[in-house]
Write a protein that holds these residues in place. Structure first.
Motif, short mmCIF file in Angstrom:
data_model
loop_
_atom_site.label_atom_id
_atom_site.label_comp_id
_atom_site.label_asym_id
_atom_site.label_seq_id
_atom_site.Cartn_x
_atom_site.Cartn_y
_atom_site.Cartn_z
N LYS A 2 -15.28 35.52 -59.15
CA LYS A 2 -15.30 35.27 -57.71
C LYS A 2 -14.85 36.50 -56.93
O LYS A 2 -15.44 36.85 -55.91
N ARG A 3 -13.79 37.14 -57.43
CA ARG A 3 -13.27 38.33 -56.75
C ARG A 3 -14.32 39.44 -56.75
O ARG A 3 -14.50 40.12 -55.75
N ARG A 4 -15.02 39.62 -57.87
CA ARG A 4 -16.03 40.69 -57.96
C ARG A 4 -17.21 40.40 -57.02
O ARG A 4 -17.72 41.31 -56.37
N ARG A 6 -17.07 38.73 -54.22
CA ARG A 6 -16.58 38.99 -52.87
C ARG A 6 -16.52 40.50 -52.60
O ARG A 6 -16.89 40.95 -51.53
N GLU A 7 -16.07 41.29 -53.58
CA GLU A 7 -16.01 42.75 -53.40
C GLU A 7 -17.40 43.33 -53.17
O GLU A 7 -17.59 44.19 -52.31
N GLU A 10 -18.54 42.44 -49.69
CA GLU A 10 -17.83 43.15 -48.62
C GLU A 10 -18.31 44.59 -48.49
O GLU A 10 -18.37 45.12 -47.39
N TYR A 40 -21.50 32.06 -54.80
CA TYR A 40 -21.84 32.74 -53.54
C TYR A 40 -21.74 31.76 -52.37
O TYR A 40 -21.16 32.05 -51.34
N LEU A 43 -18.08 30.47 -51.72
CA LEU A 43 -17.26 31.44 -50.99
C LEU A 43 -17.64 31.51 -49.51
O LEU A 43 -17.01 32.22 -48.74
#
Length: 150
Positions: A2-4, A6-7, A10, A40, A43
């Protein structure tokens, strides 16, 4: 994961879930495209749809002169037809919008701006000149010859 996702989103704001999936796949993540889509969406990410281009509306529709008598407003337009041999005909129709009288229906194989002016001169000597002529934006009607005649 999830973090990847979002990165990636962004740093590359125009990337949708399909492109994010391709990047994750290249980086070696073992994920399916459905899983990337679900994460996706979870989030709250999504691409904005492009706004459609606004159509230009006719600005002078209300300002059109109403025909109150003959030779007040004429309308001109072309009609197309084709012979059996394949040669195309162009027919110039001129109509008085008040009386629906048609002072001219001129047929030619080719029409240019100067041909329209010749037809108008021939008609106007017998019938009279109109106060207003209504046309579309055809190449024959926006020519310099017709502007000079008007």
């Amino acid at each position: 994961m999830k973090r990847r996702i979002r990165e990636i989103c962004e740093t590359r704001v125009r990337y949708g879930y399909r492109r994010v999936y391709v990047i994750l796949d290249r980086e070696g993540w073992d994920v399916s495209i459905k899983m990337v889509y679900n994460v996706y969406r979870a989030l709250g990410l999504r691409l904005r749809n492009k706004t459609p281009k606004r159509r230009v509306t006719a600005k002078l529709c209300d300002d059109r002169a109403q025909a109150v008598g003959p030779n007040d407003v004429w309308a001109m337009d072309f009609v197309h037809d084709q012979l059996a041999l394949g040669k195309k005909l162009r027919i110039l129709n001129i109509v008085d919008t008040h009386s629906r009288y048609c002072p001219a229906t001129d047929v030619r194989f080719q029409y240019r701006g100067e041909d329209v002016v010749q037809t108008l001169e021939r008609i106007c000597t017998g019938v009279g000149y109109p106060k207003t002529i209504r046309v579309d934006n055809g190449s024959e009607f926006i020519s310099r010859d017709l502007d000079l005649w008007a």
